[in-house]
Scaffold this active site. Structure first.
Site, PDB file in Angstrom:
ATOM      1  N   ILE A  55      -4.044   6.392   1.886  1.00  0.00           N
ATOM      2  CA  ILE A  55      -4.515   5.014   1.921  1.00  0.00           C
ATOM      3  C   ILE A  55      -3.529   4.209   2.742  1.00  0.00           C
ATOM      4  O   ILE A  55      -2.380   4.630   2.950  1.00  0.00           O
ATOM      5  CB  ILE A  55      -4.693   4.404   0.504  1.00  0.00           C
ATOM      6  CG1 ILE A  55      -3.393   4.468  -0.300  1.00  0.00           C
ATOM      7  CG2 ILE A  55      -5.833   5.085  -0.233  1.00  0.00           C
ATOM      8  CD1 ILE A  55      -3.518   3.838  -1.684  1.00  0.00           C
ATOM      9  N   ASP A  56      -3.952   3.054   3.218  1.00  0.00           N
ATOM     10  CA  ASP A  56      -3.113   2.236   4.079  1.00  0.00           C
ATOM     11  C   ASP A  56      -1.846   1.780   3.367  1.00  0.00           C
ATOM     12  O   ASP A  56      -1.820   1.661   2.132  1.00  0.00           O
ATOM     13  CB  ASP A  56      -3.878   0.996   4.555  1.00  0.00           C
ATOM     14  CG  ASP A  56      -5.061   1.340   5.443  1.00  0.00           C
ATOM     15  OD1 ASP A  56      -5.034   2.403   6.067  1.00  0.00           O
ATOM     16  OD2 ASP A  56      -5.997   0.516   5.508  1.00  0.00           O
ATOM     17  N   LYS A  57      -0.838   1.483   4.158  1.00  0.00           N
ATOM     18  CA  LYS A  57       0.434   1.006   3.629  1.00  0.00           C
ATOM     19  C   LYS A  57       0.247  -0.152   2.655  1.00  0.00           C
ATOM     20  O   LYS A  57       0.827  -0.175   1.567  1.00  0.00           O
ATOM     21  CB  LYS A  57       1.336   0.575   4.783  1.00  0.00           C
ATOM     22  CG  LYS A  57       2.593  -0.173   4.358  1.00  0.00           C
ATOM     23  CD  LYS A  57       3.337  -0.731   5.559  1.00  0.00           C
ATOM     24  CE  LYS A  57       4.503  -1.604   5.117  1.00  0.00           C
ATOM     25  NZ  LYS A  57       5.197  -2.222   6.266  1.00  0.00           N
TER      26      LYS A  57
END
Length: 353
Positions: A159-161
């Site tokens: 998942i994104d940062k």
């Protein structure tokens, strides 16, 4: 020679990551005869088959003069041909680092972690250390069967940062293969909660739109009509309203596919960007006005949650060894919870006024 992780990128394409990085670059000489780019790269690169190169082109990982091309593009003199990866191609060694790690579940085959917003998943430019993989390596440093640098074990998805929530980590090669197939076959279940700009009047719906790189900004994605862009990937998001506020809506999104920035792009596409999502326009005031107490309220909301308001709340899959169906849920982190409470309080005040 191309390593196992880079082979996986060439075969499967780029998902759930933000940038492309150059792995190899070749410039055709002045005497270059017209040649298909897959044949050209096959001749230039000793470690990749034509099938993998063709898969890379299909995934948008082969650029000529800065633009993605199909595998049948014909290379001509002075063309610059680039092979791209979804992470900096340096050979990072993932070392154990004592970083707090919230473990939701763990057994001999796998672990489920609740990633906080702001924690990068994988080492890359500017983030060589301090990533989730470094934290996992520390937690499992005494496990003789776990090698943090073995691409056949470890994270199954990303998942994104700046997205918080659940991720599953495989401790064995068999577990990763089994779990990876579940993600590929879409037999896992994942739901996200997001706060989006605007009041969504429909209680539920489905967004079906191919996602590809924005031709004007390589760090963003956009929706293309199905079939229009051969480099775009099919993406489907199902959503339902959880709670409506004065100028925003809390929604639950269920992923049928797992493309890069999928929820962020799909919500923007239907006119409801995620709140505080700077990359997709959600960090501006998109609804309401800019006067008096409302202006201060929005500033307070941005201060409370200065990242895209997106949380991977639930995760479900079949255990690779026992065959048991497993489901996990992670509560809202403080920033997301406070943001929702701010909007709830503001909406109640508006109703009473």
């Amino acid at each position: 020679m191309i390593n196992d992780e880079e082979n996986a990128i060439l075969e499967n394409g780029l998902e759930e990551t933000e940038e492309l990085f150059e792995y190899k670059s070749f410039t055709a000489d002045k005497g270059q005869t017209l040649m298909r780019v897959d044949k050209y790269l096959f001749a230039c690169m000793g470690g990749a088959s034509r099938n993998r190169i063709q898969a890379a082109a299909k995934a948008g990982c082969i650029l000529v003069n800065g633009k993605p091309v199909k595998s049948n593009y014909r290379v001509k003199p002075f063309d610059k041909v680039q092979v791209m990866l979804d992470h900096e191609p340096n050979d990072y060694t993932i070392t154990p680092e004592e970083i707090p790690l919230e473990i939701v579940y763990e057994d001999n085959d796998l672990m489920v972690v609740n990633k906080p917003a702001g924690l990068v998943v994988h080492p890359g430019i500017g983030n060589v250390h301090g990533t989730l993989l470094n934290a996992i390596a520390w937690h499992l440093k005494d496990n003789p069967n776990f090698d943090a640098n073995n691409p056949h074990i470890g994270l199954v998805h990303r998942i994104d940062k700046d997205t918080s929530g659940l991720l599953v980590v495989a401790k064995t090669e068999d577990a990763k293969a089994h779990l990876g197939k579940q993600f590929f076959d879409k037999t896992t279940s994942r739901t996200y909660h997001a706060l989006v700009w605007g009041v969504m009047h429909d209680g539920n719906g489905t967004i079906d739109g191919d996602l590809g790189r924005d031709p004007h900004d390589r760090l963003r994605f956009c929706v293309f009509p199905n079939g229009e862009n051969p480099l775009a990937k099919h993406a489907v998001t199902h959503f339902s309203v959880v709670e409506r506020f004065t100028y925003a809506t809390l929604v639950e999104c269920r992923l049928e596919t797992g493309r890069t920035h999928q929820i962020r792009v799909h919500m923007r596409h239907i006119g409801h960007p995620l709140f505080s999502d700077a990359r997709y326009g959600g960090s501006e005031v998109l609804k309401g006005n800019m006067f008096g107490s409302y202006r201060q309220f929005i500033r307070d909301c941005f201060d409370v949650c200065p990242r895209q308001a997106l949380h991977a709340q639930t995760l479900g899959f079949t255990h690779p060894t026992t065959g048991e169906r497993m489901s996990f849920s992670a509560p809202y982190p403080d920033d997301f919870r406070q943001l929702v409470e701010h909007w709830r309080s503001y909406t109640l005040a508006e109703i009473k006024a």
